[in-house]
Motif scaffolding. Structure first.
Motif, short mmCIF file in Angstrom:
data_model
loop_
_atom_site.label_atom_id
_atom_site.label_comp_id
_atom_site.label_asym_id
_atom_site.label_seq_id
_atom_site.Cartn_x
_atom_site.Cartn_y
_atom_site.Cartn_z
N ASN A 148 53.64 -7.12 14.94
CA ASN A 148 53.15 -7.28 16.30
C ASN A 148 54.05 -6.42 17.18
O ASN A 148 55.28 -6.45 17.02
N GLN A 150 55.06 -6.58 20.16
CA GLN A 150 56.07 -7.29 20.94
C GLN A 150 57.05 -8.06 20.05
O GLN A 150 58.18 -8.32 20.43
N SER A 155 53.78 -10.74 11.93
CA SER A 155 52.48 -10.07 11.82
C SER A 155 51.42 -11.12 11.54
O SER A 155 51.73 -12.29 11.31
N ASN A 478 37.75 -3.58 15.75
CA ASN A 478 38.08 -4.76 16.54
C ASN A 478 38.17 -4.42 18.02
O ASN A 478 38.32 -3.24 18.39
N GLY A 480 40.29 -3.62 20.75
CA GLY A 480 41.65 -3.08 20.66
C GLY A 480 41.85 -2.19 19.47
O GLY A 480 42.94 -1.64 19.27
N HIS A 495 43.92 -3.08 14.36
CA HIS A 495 44.66 -3.29 15.62
C HIS A 495 43.82 -4.21 16.50
O HIS A 495 42.59 -4.24 16.40
N ASN A 496 44.49 -4.95 17.37
CA ASN A 496 43.77 -5.77 18.33
C ASN A 496 44.47 -5.73 19.68
O ASN A 496 45.52 -5.08 19.84
N ARG A 497 43.91 -6.43 20.64
CA ARG A 497 44.45 -6.40 22.00
C ARG A 497 45.74 -7.19 22.15
O ARG A 497 46.41 -7.10 23.16
N ASP A 498 46.07 -7.99 21.14
CA ASP A 498 47.29 -8.78 21.20
C ASP A 498 48.50 -8.03 20.66
O ASP A 498 49.58 -8.61 20.52
N GLY A 499 48.32 -6.75 20.32
CA GLY A 499 49.45 -5.97 19.84
C GLY A 499 49.69 -6.06 18.34
O GLY A 499 50.73 -5.62 17.85
N ASP A 500 48.73 -6.61 17.61
CA ASP A 500 48.88 -6.70 16.16
C ASP A 500 48.45 -5.40 15.50
O ASP A 500 47.43 -4.81 15.87
#
Length: 677
Positions: A148, A150, A155, A478, A480, A495-500
């Protein structure tokens, strides 16, 4: 004044010697000449992994230099191993790995009246013949781990404490398996092995149900254009008389047909081959049907006729249909309404009665959505009330508080108390995906044994079906997502919008053909290829069949073996600890051998018998492995080490510290000498 060490105690000298031995055991010495060795199917050997202890037979479950490769199997089982070619100071060119047809071994134990093996030992032969398939292992470079952005140590595949170490998961990792007869120039066969590098061929042996029990033998011959014959290894395969049940635990895998068609090509052949490949690995495709036309397109898969020799299928589970079908996966039927219900009824009416679970998939990961309850009310008032389960995915709310028939909960959030309450209330509970340390993980940058462990977990816990959210996620579509990738060169596919960012998530299959931007990495095969991770999942599912067969005769011994291999999983494990099972394949191999020895001769179980045996295993598991209390550490493999092993570990740690101190001292001394000149 700098401190000197004129006198070292004898104990420290001994520790230094131990440190030197430890370095040798770790394979720091580079081989000068090419060599060949064999690995089990739970081991991943990177391209740069030369001089491993495994190559010398140390800790290797299947290989010792100078001895035959020894494997065991039940009838109706696929067993696998890897032939690893390791170059020394100079490259090895044009490497071939040939395995002769397996025939009856000479002497006692040989099967009587065994069928004549095919001449080439490739593909299918007469009924009862053990078939052989070889795959080139293709490598992808890993420079950044699943993470992730952040929280880099975390992960979607693991908690920070369970993150697999970098030292064995960075570099060139093998995953895609390409049949040798289709190998392209960028993953060639014969193999090209660079200096101080490895290459490998994966070999599947399918023992059909009609094979006669007894000892079989063959020979692995490894040759090269540059160095001549590199090795000739005998192989011994002991086939037990028992029959392995097909799909002892239920794994169902979704795929999105449109991206597959866009990448590989449309037409029925591609989709049918995908289904057959999954079925060959004891995994059901998860058909998502939204119209009568889609039911007709997938009818052969749904009714099981696709998995017959008449349709070109020669593998385990002949004719066995999938156990579940989705009506509109991930909520694609939309909001409930009378007009839409008519469409749902038209689709459901066409499904064959062999499908156990017809699930209207109302919504995905939105626990608060009214869709699930709305569809449930609508279905209950219709003629589909006894045929269709309304379900959705949600992991944050107890299932009994969710107004649906079936709840999909993330495997790493599974709660046995919730599951028991749901069953008592008449609800169904499936799990999906998973993350270390509670289950295995999809990710490429994790040990192969994680997906193998999932089969053992499913066999010893009440998880019903296990849903895999995707298998061909090459498009990174996805919210993101960053767009399509070439999975043969890029592992980071999600990848996604949560930073993963994930490596290999939802990607157990590789495209046999690539069109458009990635056509330079196309094999030109109208279908998909397996991954090593799919093979590992198959191995775990087959192991669940071992558990069911052996437990019907020796429940106590089997439960102890399962507990030894999987000390903690699901809600028995804590996210503050690493995974409790081994990251090496050898303990699984040895446990499998122990289970095989407990299986009665000629044992077999039908689907109902398997379910009964594994339900009893899950009930016994709770008494053997209580749930951890707050603040309690989950069981670890270290806790099972002998006193001697612990002393060796402590001595090794001391030797390492001492070596560091001496190295710093010498470096400092050399530095001072330079200043004095």
């Amino acid at each position: 004044m700098p401190r000197s060490f004129p006198h070292l105690p004898a104990a420290l000298l001994s520790a230094m010697a131990c440190g030197a031995l430890a370095k040798a055991a770790a394979g720091e010495g580079q081989p000068e000449r090419a060599r060949v060795w064999v690995a089990d199917d739970g081991t991943r050997v990177r391209r740069e992994d030369v001089g491993l202890p495994l190559s010398r037979g140390e800790g290797n479950a299947v290989f010792r230099p100078g001895e035959p490769i020894r494997l065991g199997a039940l009838r109706a089982e696929v067993v696998a191993f890897q032939v690893v070619v390791e170059a020394g100071a100079e490259p090895v060119r044009g490497v071939t790995v040939e395995l002769s047809a397996l025939g009856p071994a000479a002497g006692p134990g040989a099967p009587a009246n065994a069928p004549e093996p095919p001449a080439q030992g490739q593909g299918a032969g007469p009924a009862g013949t053990i078939s052989i398939r070889r795959f080139v292992e293709h490598y992808v470079e890993i420079t950044r781990r699943s993470r992730n952005e952040q929280r880099p140590l975390e992960s979607l595949g693991w908690s920070p404490a369970a993150r697999p170490p970098d030292d064995v998961h960075l570099g060139f990792l093998p995953d895609a398996l390409i049949p040798v007869e289709l190998a392209p120039p960028w993953a060639p066969y014969p193999l090209e092995v660079g200096a101080r590098e490895t290459r490998a061929v994966w070999i599947d042996l399918h023992v059909p149900e009609g094979a006669l029990p007894g000892a079989y033998e063959g020979r692995v011959v490894v040759g090269s254009a540059s160095h001549g014959e590199l090795a000739s290894l005998d192989l011994k395969l002991d086939v037990a008389p028992a029959v392995l049940p097909y799909g002892a635990v239920d794994f169902i895998a979704f795929y999105d047909a449109d991206p597959v068609a866009e990448r590989v090509g449309g037409g029925p052949a591609v989709e049918q081959q995908l289904w057959q490949l999954l079925h060959e690995h004891h995994v059901d495709g998860f058909a998502s049907v939204r119209s009568p036309a889609e039911v007709e397109r997938l009818r052969a898969a749904i009714d099981g006729s696709l998995f017959t020799e008449a349709r070109g299928y020669r593998g385990p589970g002949a004719g066995v249909p999938p156990g579940a079908v989705a009506l509109g996966a991930y909520g694609s039927f939309g909001d409930p309404g009378e007009a839409t219900l008519l469409r749902v009824e038209a689709v459901a009416d066409l499904l064959p009665p062999t499908v156990d679970d017809v699930m209207l998939y109302a919504i995905d990961e939105q626990c608060e959505s009214p869709r699930g309850p709305g569809w449930r009310r609508l279905i209950r008032g219709s003629r589909l009330s006894s045929r269709v389960l309304v379900g959705h995915s949600c992991g944050e709310v107890p299932p009994v508080e969710q107004d649906v028939d079936l709840v999909l909960t993330p495997a790493n959030r599974f709660d046995s108390t919730w599951a028991r309450a749901a069953r008592e209330a008449g609800q169904r509970l499936w799990v999906y995906n998973g993350a270390l340390p509670r289950t295995g993980t999809f990710m490429i940058d994790a040990p192969l044994t994680g997906l193998m462990a999932d089969g053992w977990i499913a066999a010893s816990h009440e998880v019903d079906r296990w849903f895999l959210w995707e298998t061909a996620f090459w498009h990174d579509g996805n919210r993101g997502g960053r767009g399509p990738i070439d999975p043969f060169t890029v592992a980071e596919n999600f990848h996604n919008r949560d930073g993963d960012a994930c490596l290999g998530d939802g990607m157990l299959l590789y495209p046999g053909t690539q069109r458009g931007a990635f056509s330079s990495r196309s094999v030109g095969f109208p279908g998909v290829f397996p991954s090593m991770r799919l093979k590992s999942l198959r191995r775990g599912i087959q192991d669940a069949g071992y558990i069911a067969l052996a437990r019907s005769a020796s429940p106590g011994a089997v439960d102890a073996i399962v507990k030894e291999v999987i000390p903690a999983a699901l809600d028995e494990a804590l996210d503050s600890a690493p995974a409790a099972w081994s990251s090496d394949g050898a303990p699984f191999f040895r446990a499998r051998s122990a289970l095989r020895a407990l299986i009665p001769a000629d044992a077999s179980l039908d689907a109902a018998g398997v379910r009964r045996a594994l339900a009893e295993a899950a009930a016994a598991r709770r008494a053997l492995v209580p749930l951890p209390r707050a603040g309690q550490a989950s069981p670890r493999p270290f806790g099972r080490w002998s006193t001697t092993a612990r002393l060796i570990a402590v001595a090794g740690l001391g030797a390492a510290v001492l070596a560091l101190v001496i190295g710093l001292y010498r470096r400092g001394k050399q530095g001072r000498g330079g200043e004095g000149r």
